[in-house]
Design a protein around this motif. Structure first.
Motif, PDB file in Angstrom:
ATOM      1  N   LYS A  54       0.825  -1.210   0.000  1.00 43.59           N
ATOM      2  CA  LYS A  54       0.000   0.000   0.000  1.00 43.59           C
ATOM      3  C   LYS A  54       0.862   1.265   0.000  1.00 43.59           C
ATOM      4  CE  LYS A  54      -3.549  -2.731   0.235  1.00 43.59           C
ATOM      5  NZ  LYS A  54      -2.828  -4.022   0.158  1.00 43.59           N
ATOM      6  N   THR A  55       1.957   1.228  -0.770  1.00 43.45           N
ATOM      7  CA  THR A  55       2.816   2.401  -0.917  1.00 43.45           C
ATOM      8  C   THR A  55       2.673   2.935  -2.342  1.00 43.45           C
ATOM      9  OG1 THR A  55       4.733   1.061  -1.579  1.00 43.45           O
ATOM     10  CG2 THR A  55       4.471   1.535   0.778  1.00 43.45           C
ATOM     11  N   THR A  56       3.244   4.105  -2.571  1.00 48.57           N
ATOM     12  CA  THR A  56       3.293   4.676  -3.910  1.00 48.57           C
ATOM     13  C   THR A  56       4.724   5.073  -4.231  1.00 48.57           C
ATOM     14  OG1 THR A  56       2.823   6.918  -3.114  1.00 48.57           O
ATOM     15  CG2 THR A  56       0.930   5.565  -3.787  1.00 48.57           C
ATOM     16  N   TYR A  57       5.008   5.140  -5.532  1.00 48.78           N
ATOM     17  CA  TYR A  57       6.305   5.629  -5.996  1.00 48.78           C
ATOM     18  C   TYR A  57       6.056   6.535  -7.194  1.00 48.78           C
ATOM     19  CZ  TYR A  57      10.852   5.945  -8.176  1.00 48.78           C
ATOM     20  OH  TYR A  57      12.002   6.440  -8.732  1.00 48.78           O
ATOM     21  N   ASP A  58       6.534   7.764  -7.092  1.00 49.02           N
ATOM     22  CA  ASP A  58       6.395   8.725  -8.187  1.00 49.02           C
ATOM     23  C   ASP A  58       4.944   8.814  -8.661  1.00 49.02           C
ATOM     24  OD1 ASP A  58       7.369  10.641  -9.931  1.00 49.02           O
ATOM     25  OD2 ASP A  58       7.925   9.199 -11.479  1.00 49.02           O
ATOM     26  N   GLY A  59       4.025   8.778  -7.695  1.00 52.13           N
ATOM     27  CA  GLY A  59       2.604   8.901  -7.987  1.00 52.13           C
ATOM     28  C   GLY A  59       1.936   7.627  -8.464  1.00 52.13           C
ATOM     29  N   THR A  60       2.679   6.522  -8.521  1.00 56.64           N
ATOM     30  CA  THR A  60       2.128   5.249  -8.988  1.00 56.64           C
ATOM     31  C   THR A  60       1.994   4.285  -7.829  1.00 56.64           C
ATOM     32  OG1 THR A  60       3.165   5.546 -11.155  1.00 56.64           O
ATOM     33  CG2 THR A  60       2.458   3.323 -10.578  1.00 56.64           C
ATOM     34  N   PHE A  61       0.842   3.651  -7.729  1.00 53.54           N
ATOM     35  CA  PHE A  61       0.609   2.664  -6.673  1.00 53.54           C
ATOM     36  C   PHE A  61       1.544   1.481  -6.860  1.00 53.54           C
ATOM     37  CE2 PHE A  61      -1.640  -1.086  -4.980  1.00 53.54           C
ATOM     38  CZ  PHE A  61      -1.840  -0.665  -3.672  1.00 53.54           C
ATOM     39  N   VAL A  62       2.239   1.105  -5.793  1.00 54.63           N
ATOM     40  CA  VAL A  62       3.156  -0.029  -5.835  1.00 54.63           C
ATOM     41  C   VAL A  62       2.400  -1.253  -5.326  1.00 54.63           C
ATOM     42  CG1 VAL A  62       5.380  -0.959  -5.117  1.00 54.63           C
ATOM     43  CG2 VAL A  62       5.100   1.515  -5.410  1.00 54.63           C
ATOM     44  N   GLY A  63       1.810  -1.951  -6.238  1.00 50.67           N
ATOM     45  CA  GLY A  63       1.009  -3.120  -5.892  1.00 50.67           C
ATOM     46  C   GLY A  63       0.546  -3.795  -7.159  1.00 50.67           C
ATOM     47  N   ASN A  64      -0.395  -4.732  -7.028  1.00 49.06           N
ATOM     48  CA  ASN A  64      -0.876  -5.502  -8.179  1.00 49.06           C
ATOM     49  C   ASN A  64       0.281  -6.209  -8.891  1.00 49.06           C
ATOM     50  OD1 ASN A  64      -3.665  -4.326  -8.039  1.00 49.06           O
ATOM     51  ND2 ASN A  64      -2.554  -2.445  -8.593  1.00 49.06           N
ATOM     52  N   ASP A 328       0.399 -10.585  -5.302  1.00 47.73           N
ATOM     53  CA  ASP A 328      -0.417  -9.543  -5.932  1.00 47.73           C
ATOM     54  C   ASP A 328      -1.546  -9.187  -4.964  1.00 47.73           C
ATOM     55  OD1 ASP A 328      -2.200  -8.046  -7.413  1.00 47.73           O
ATOM     56  OD2 ASP A 328      -2.379  -9.474  -9.051  1.00 47.73           O
ATOM     57  N   ASP A 329      -1.548  -7.942  -4.495  1.00 45.75           N
ATOM     58  CA  ASP A 329      -2.560  -7.543  -3.512  1.00 45.75           C
ATOM     59  C   ASP A 329      -3.863  -7.098  -4.153  1.00 45.75           C
ATOM     60  OD1 ASP A 329      -1.849  -5.056  -4.564  1.00 45.75           O
ATOM     61  OD2 ASP A 329      -1.982  -4.047  -2.614  1.00 45.75           O
ATOM     62  N   ASN A 330      -3.901  -7.057  -5.500  1.00 48.21           N
ATOM     63  CA  ASN A 330      -5.112  -6.641  -6.205  1.00 48.21           C
ATOM     64  C   ASN A 330      -5.628  -5.284  -5.740  1.00 48.21           C
ATOM     65  OD1 ASN A 330      -5.457  -9.004  -7.882  1.00 48.21           O
ATOM     66  ND2 ASN A 330      -6.020 -10.082  -6.021  1.00 48.21           N
ATOM     67  N   GLN A 331      -4.754  -4.492  -5.126  1.00 51.89           N
ATOM     68  CA  GLN A 331      -5.137  -3.180  -4.583  1.00 51.89           C
ATOM     69  C   GLN A 331      -6.341  -3.336  -3.652  1.00 51.89           C
ATOM     70  OE1 GLN A 331      -4.592  -0.360  -7.682  1.00 51.89           O
ATOM     71  NE2 GLN A 331      -4.999   1.417  -6.392  1.00 51.89           N
ATOM     72  N   ASN A 332      -6.297  -4.397  -2.854  1.00 57.61           N
ATOM     73  CA  ASN A 332      -7.397  -4.787  -1.983  1.00 57.61           C
ATOM     74  C   ASN A 332      -6.945  -4.633  -0.528  1.00 57.61           C
ATOM     75  OD1 ASN A 332      -9.212  -6.424  -0.396  1.00 57.61           O
ATOM     76  ND2 ASN A 332      -9.891  -7.380  -2.296  1.00 57.61           N
ATOM     77  N   ALA A 333      -7.783  -4.051   0.291  1.00 57.54           N
ATOM     78  CA  ALA A 333      -7.416  -3.752   1.678  1.00 57.54           C
ATOM     79  C   ALA A 333      -7.102  -5.000   2.492  1.00 57.54           C
ATOM     80  CB  ALA A 333      -8.532  -2.959   2.354  1.00 57.54           C
ATOM     81  N   VAL A 334      -7.654  -6.161   2.117  1.00 59.08           N
ATOM     82  CA  VAL A 334      -7.427  -7.366   2.915  1.00 59.08           C
ATOM     83  C   VAL A 334      -6.384  -8.284   2.287  1.00 59.08           C
ATOM     84  CG1 VAL A 334      -9.718  -7.293   3.948  1.00 59.08           C
ATOM     85  CG2 VAL A 334      -9.356  -8.613   1.844  1.00 59.08           C
ATOM     86  N   GLN A 335      -5.668  -7.779   1.293  1.00 57.22           N
ATOM     87  CA  GLN A 335      -4.556  -8.522   0.717  1.00 57.22           C
ATOM     88  C   GLN A 335      -3.277  -7.710   0.855  1.00 57.22           C
ATOM     89  OE1 GLN A 335      -6.912  -9.468  -3.087  1.00 57.22           O
ATOM     90  NE2 GLN A 335      -5.602 -11.264  -2.855  1.00 57.22           N
ATOM     91  N   THR A 336      -2.135  -8.374   0.671  1.00 53.42           N
ATOM     92  CA  THR A 336      -0.846  -7.762   0.967  1.00 53.42           C
ATOM     93  C   THR A 336       0.120  -7.926  -0.205  1.00 53.42           C
ATOM     94  OG1 THR A 336      -1.124  -8.297   3.320  1.00 53.42           O
ATOM     95  CG2 THR A 336       1.114  -7.769   2.575  1.00 53.42           C
ATOM     96  N   THR A 337       0.856  -6.846  -0.507  1.00 54.11           N
ATOM     97  CA  THR A 337       2.017  -6.955  -1.396  1.00 54.11           C
ATOM     98  C   THR A 337       3.180  -7.425  -0.536  1.00 54.11           C
ATOM     99  OG1 THR A 337       1.264  -5.222  -2.895  1.00 54.11           O
ATOM    100  CG2 THR A 337       3.623  -5.703  -2.873  1.00 54.11           C
ATOM    101  N   ARG A 338       3.594  -8.648  -0.742  1.00 52.85           N
ATOM    102  CA  ARG A 338       4.619  -9.263   0.117  1.00 52.85           C
ATOM    103  C   ARG A 338       5.710  -9.871  -0.749  1.00 52.85           C
ATOM    104  NH1 ARG A 338       2.088 -12.699   4.733  1.00 52.85           N
ATOM    105  NH2 ARG A 338       2.014 -10.607   5.658  1.00 52.85           N
TER     106      ARG A 338
END
Length: 352
Positions: A54-64, A328-338
């Protein structure tokens, strides 16, 4: 695939990646412990990190994040299925750049598979058609590969939307590219999926359609990644999700050497005379030590999530392959980018 409901040659890539530690960044949401933490006799886990969640880099969501590959200099390329391609620092695994990828009409991709060619261009699959396209480092589209009609999404072909090219890898020598279908074609027996290859006559020449192979997944699972080993076999991730239970993620070693070329076999039903790829289980990741990980939803092991990406980053001092995996966290609150750091010692032969 959105679930809720690397090299020019692997050998050269491993040599370039000997300095890659694949160690998870240290933070309050990471787990790392000394010693061997066995998931099975063949596979051990070193660490995990939720630092990118649930972070961002240069305005882009770091996930999925759906795929990983080792880039030149040992950096890690990380592909989002929302058309973003990140470069991660080889030591910290934090983003250092991002480019956006589009198709020939400027539309976003459902980007799932990634390989880095010897000239630094990126080979990227999209599940939409499906397709395999080639991009420059800056995201410029430079070409695409032919795809057999049968592997195209219905009604153009016999594939199901979101169950197409999920894995992509270059085999040793860099002359053969392999894409793994996630699910079965209409007419094929459920659980039997196709692996499509392309060959080229010159090191950086155009890819041409080549052999195709059948691979049988475990019941209820699909292929989420395939990665060539230095000896030409494949590490295959099989993954599934059950509501209220969580994810199943298994790591297999597959061998295509005695498999039948199925490009002219209309339907795969397990029929006599058609040899599927042989596979052996390396680890069911539910058996890995959790290292203190926490899950945001029910999981049979809190370490697990929707693991989709896998790359080989080098070797341990005792010769085991170092692996880096991502969920892949699917940009979902109950999943995690790990991110996960594992090691594996593949057996010399594949049973079955």
């Amino acid at each position: 695939m959105r679930m809720r409901s690397v090299l020019a040659t692997v050998t050269a890539g491993l040599a370039a990646a000997t300095c890659v530690t694949a160690a998870a960044p240290a933070d309050a949401h990471s787990g790392k412990a000394p010693g061997v933490h066995a998931c099975s006799p063949a596979v051990s886990i070193t660490s995990y990190s939720d630092a990118l969640d649930k972070t961002t880099y240069d305005g882009t969501f770091v996930g999925n994040l759906s795929a990983l590959a080792v880039d030149h200099g040992g950096r890690i390329a990380a592909l989002s299925d929302r058309s973003s391609l990140f470069t991660l620092d080889r030591e910290t695994l934090k983003p250092t750049s991002v480019v956006n990828l589009v198709d020939e009409k400027g539309a976003a991709l459902d980007s799932e598979g990634l390989a880095v060619d010897g000239d630094g261009t990126r080979l990227v699959t999209s599940e939409t058609e499906p397709s395999v396209r080639r991009y420059e480092r800056d995201g410029t589209l430079v070409g695409s590969l032919p795809v057999p009609d049968a592997l195209k999404v219905a009604p153009a072909g016999r594939a199901t939307s979101n169950l197409t090219f999920e894995g992509l890898t270059l085999l040793p020598g860099g002359h053969t590219l392999l894409a793994a279908m996630e699910g079965s074609l209409s007419g094929d027996t459920a659980g039997i999926v196709r692996f499509q290859t392309w060959d080229r006559a010159t090191r950086q020449g155009d890819f041409r359609l080549s052999a195709q192979y059948g691979y049988r997944t475990d019941t209820g699972l699909g292929v989420s990644e395939a990665q060539a080993t230095p000896d030409g076999r494949l590490l295959v991730l099989e993954r599934g999700f059950t509501a209220g239970v969580g994810n199943t993620v298994r790591l297999y070693l597959a061998d295509l050497r005695h498999a039948t070329d199925t490009r002219r076999v209309d339907t795969l039903t397990g029929q006599e005379g058609v040899r599927l790829a042989r596979k052996t289980l390396l680890a069911d990741l539910v058996n890995c030590p959790s290292l203190g990980a926490r899950a945001k939803q029910p999981q049979p092991n809190p370490l697990l999530d929707n693991i989709e990406g896998l790359t080989i980053t080098g070797r341990t001092p005792d010769g085991r392959l170092r692996l880096l995996l991502v969920s892949d966290d699917n940009q979902n609150a109950v999943q995690t980018t790990r991110l996960y750091s594992l090691s594996v010692r593949p057996p010399h032969t594949v049973n079955g």
